[in-house]
Design a protein around this motif. Sequence first.
Motif, PDB file in Angstrom:
ATOM      1  N   ASP A 374     -10.001   4.935 -16.272  1.00  0.00           N
ATOM      2  CA  ASP A 374     -11.132   5.767 -15.846  1.00  0.00           C
ATOM      3  C   ASP A 374     -11.801   5.115 -14.640  1.00  0.00           C
ATOM      4  O   ASP A 374     -11.440   4.008 -14.225  1.00  0.00           O
ATOM      5  CB  ASP A 374     -12.127   5.985 -16.989  1.00  0.00           C
ATOM      6  N   GLN A 375     -12.800   5.792 -14.097  1.00  0.00           N
ATOM      7  CA  GLN A 375     -13.509   5.331 -12.897  1.00  0.00           C
ATOM      8  C   GLN A 375     -14.949   4.941 -13.220  1.00  0.00           C
ATOM      9  O   GLN A 375     -15.801   4.907 -12.335  1.00  0.00           O
ATOM     10  CB  GLN A 375     -13.512   6.447 -11.831  1.00  0.00           C
ATOM     11  N   GLY A 376     -15.207   4.642 -14.482  1.00  0.00           N
ATOM     12  CA  GLY A 376     -16.568   4.338 -14.905  1.00  0.00           C
ATOM     13  C   GLY A 376     -16.986   2.912 -14.615  1.00  0.00           C
ATOM     14  O   GLY A 376     -16.303   2.166 -13.904  1.00  0.00           O
ATOM     15  N   PRO A 377     -18.107   2.496 -15.194  1.00  0.00           N
ATOM     16  CA  PRO A 377     -18.640   1.151 -14.940  1.00  0.00           C
ATOM     17  C   PRO A 377     -17.904   0.061 -15.698  1.00  0.00           C
ATOM     18  O   PRO A 377     -18.147  -1.127 -15.481  1.00  0.00           O
ATOM     19  CB  PRO A 377     -20.088   1.260 -15.427  1.00  0.00           C
ATOM     20  N   GLY A 378     -16.997   0.437 -16.618  1.00  0.00           N
ATOM     21  CA  GLY A 378     -16.310  -0.568 -17.419  1.00  0.00           C
ATOM     22  C   GLY A 378     -17.185  -1.069 -18.545  1.00  0.00           C
ATOM     23  O   GLY A 378     -18.260  -0.514 -18.839  1.00  0.00           O
ATOM     24  N   ILE A 379     -16.771  -2.132 -19.176  1.00  0.00           N
ATOM     25  CA  ILE A 379     -17.491  -2.727 -20.307  1.00  0.00           C
ATOM     26  C   ILE A 379     -17.648  -4.213 -20.027  1.00  0.00           C
ATOM     27  O   ILE A 379     -16.692  -4.868 -19.599  1.00  0.00           O
ATOM     28  CB  ILE A 379     -16.713  -2.515 -21.631  1.00  0.00           C
ATOM     29  N   PRO A 380     -18.823  -4.798 -20.239  1.00  0.00           N
ATOM     30  CA  PRO A 380     -18.981  -6.248 -20.060  1.00  0.00           C
ATOM     31  C   PRO A 380     -17.928  -7.015 -20.862  1.00  0.00           C
ATOM     32  O   PRO A 380     -17.574  -6.611 -21.979  1.00  0.00           O
ATOM     33  CB  PRO A 380     -20.406  -6.510 -20.579  1.00  0.00           C
ATOM     34  N   LEU A 425      -8.473  -3.178 -24.658  1.00  0.00           N
ATOM     35  CA  LEU A 425      -9.405  -2.724 -23.630  1.00  0.00           C
ATOM     36  C   LEU A 425      -9.491  -3.796 -22.549  1.00  0.00           C
ATOM     37  O   LEU A 425      -9.643  -4.977 -22.863  1.00  0.00           O
ATOM     38  CB  LEU A 425     -10.793  -2.463 -24.218  1.00  0.00           C
ATOM     39  N   LYS A 426      -9.409  -3.376 -21.294  1.00  0.00           N
ATOM     40  CA  LYS A 426      -9.412  -4.332 -20.196  1.00  0.00           C
ATOM     41  C   LYS A 426     -10.074  -3.707 -18.979  1.00  0.00           C
ATOM     42  O   LYS A 426      -9.779  -2.560 -18.610  1.00  0.00           O
ATOM     43  CB  LYS A 426      -7.978  -4.750 -19.855  1.00  0.00           C
ATOM     44  N   ASN A 427     -10.989  -4.457 -18.349  1.00  0.00           N
ATOM     45  CA  ASN A 427     -11.637  -3.975 -17.130  1.00  0.00           C
ATOM     46  C   ASN A 427     -10.670  -4.079 -15.961  1.00  0.00           C
ATOM     47  O   ASN A 427      -9.970  -5.092 -15.795  1.00  0.00           O
ATOM     48  CB  ASN A 427     -12.892  -4.807 -16.838  1.00  0.00           C
ATOM     49  N   ARG A 428     -10.618  -3.039 -15.146  1.00  0.00           N
ATOM     50  CA  ARG A 428      -9.740  -3.018 -13.978  1.00  0.00           C
ATOM     51  C   ARG A 428     -10.397  -3.762 -12.826  1.00  0.00           C
ATOM     52  O   ARG A 428     -11.624  -3.673 -12.625  1.00  0.00           O
ATOM     53  CB  ARG A 428      -9.431  -1.582 -13.575  1.00  0.00           C
TER      54      ARG A 428
END
Length: 445
Positions: A374-380, A425-428
Motif C-alpha cells: 500500500d501507499q500509506g504511512p506504514g507502521i512504526p 508485516l514489513k515497512n517498504r
Amino acid sequence: MRLVPDTIAGRTIAVLLLGLTALHLASIWAYQLGLDSEVGLTNAARTAERLISIKSTLSRLPAEKREETAHTLSGGALEVHYSTVPLAVAPAVMTGPASALQSEIEKSTKTHRDGGLIVGTPAQGTGTRTDPHLTLVSMRLPDGGWVNTNIAVLDGAHNSRGAIIVSTALMALGVLGIALGMARSVTQPIRKCAEEAKRVYVTSEPQPIPVDGPKEVRELAASFNEMQLRVKKLVDERTLMLAAISHDLKSPLARLRLRLEDVADEDVRRAIETDFDDMLQMIGSSLEFLRSDHTGEERQRLDLGAIVRTICDDFADQGLAVTLERQDKAIFTGRRLALKRAFANLIGNALKYGQSATVRVLAAPQNVTLEIEDQGPGIPEDELEKVLAPFYRIEASRSRDTGGTGLGLTIAQSVIESHGGTLQLKNRPEGGLLVRVVLAKVEGS
C-alpha cells in the motif's frame, strides 16, 4: 564449521564409527606388537641354535680346514668365515633383534659376557659395507680363533600396513552401514513427531503419529498423541465458551437499545447509540475471530489466485484503488471461506489505511506467496508485532472513527497459521506497508 554432528543420527554414527575404529586400530596394534615380538624371539632362538652348531663344528676341526668348512656351512641368510681376529665390533646401542640374539646365544652356551661373543656391526677395515639389515656375530673358539657370521635380515620384515588399512576400511564401511540403519530406525519416528508437531491444528483433527520404534520413541509418540487430544479439547472448550458469551451478550444489548428510545436527551441518546454500535461491532468481530478457529469447514483443492482475483474485483467494483499485478495459478488445499475472509481483511486494511493496494500471487513448487503493498504511512517498527495481537490498534491511524476493532489482522493471522502459513508485516523503504503471506504446500496440495 561444526565438528560435532547436529542430529541424533549423525552423533550415533560418529560415536560408533570413531569408537569402533579406535578400538579396532588399538587391538590390531597390540596384536601386531605381540606377533612381532613372538616372531623376533623365534627367529633369534633358531639363529642362535644354528650359530652354536656352526661354532661346535669348526672348533673340532684343524685351523687350516676351518675356512673351507665355514664356506660349506654358509647358506641362506648366513655367511660364515673363520679368522684369527673378530670382525664384529660391539655397537654403542644394541638393537632389539641383536640383543635378543646375543641373549639366546649366551643362554644356550651358558657363557657370560667375557668378550668371547660380539654381536654388532662390521669392524673398521674389514671392507664390508655397513647395512642396517646386516648383523655380524663373532664367536671365539677355545683355541683363540674366531667364527665370524654375517646375518642378513635377522628379524625379517613383517610389514602388514596394507592389510591393516584394508581391514580398518572394511570395518568402517560395515559400521557405517549398520549405524545408518540403526540411526534411521531410531530417528524416523522422532522426525515424524517433529513434523506432526508443526502440523498441529493445520488439519481439522489431530493426526496421531505411529507408536513404534524403541521404547523411548514409543513413549514420546504416545505422549505426543495424548498432548494433541488435550490441546484440542482445551482449545475447543475455550472457543465454544467465548463464542457462547459473545453470542449471549447480543440479547441484553438489543434490549438496552430498545430502552434508549425512552432517553429524552437527543445528544445523550446519540452518544449511547454510538457506543452500542461499537460494542456490537466488537462482539461481531469476536465471533468472527472465534469462528475462524472453529468453523468445521472442510478442506478442498482451490486456486488461491482465482480467490484473490475475486476479492480484488469486488473492491474495484466499489471504486477502490486495487491492482492485481500478478496472478499465478496457485493450487492449494485449504478452507476456502476462511482463506477468502483472511485475504479480504488484509487487502481491505491496505485500502482503508494505505489508500491503494497492489496485490501479487506468486506460486512456487513448495509454497504460495501473497504480497500486498500500500501507499500509506506504514507502521512504526516497534508496533509491527503488536498489531497482530487481538484488539490492538494504533490510535494515530486506526481510531474508532474508522470502525476498526483491532481484530482484522488477528483473524487473518489465525486463519493463515491454521493452514501452516506465516504472516509478515514489513515497512517498504519507499513508503507504505508490505504484507507477505506464505503458505507452505503440504502433501496433497
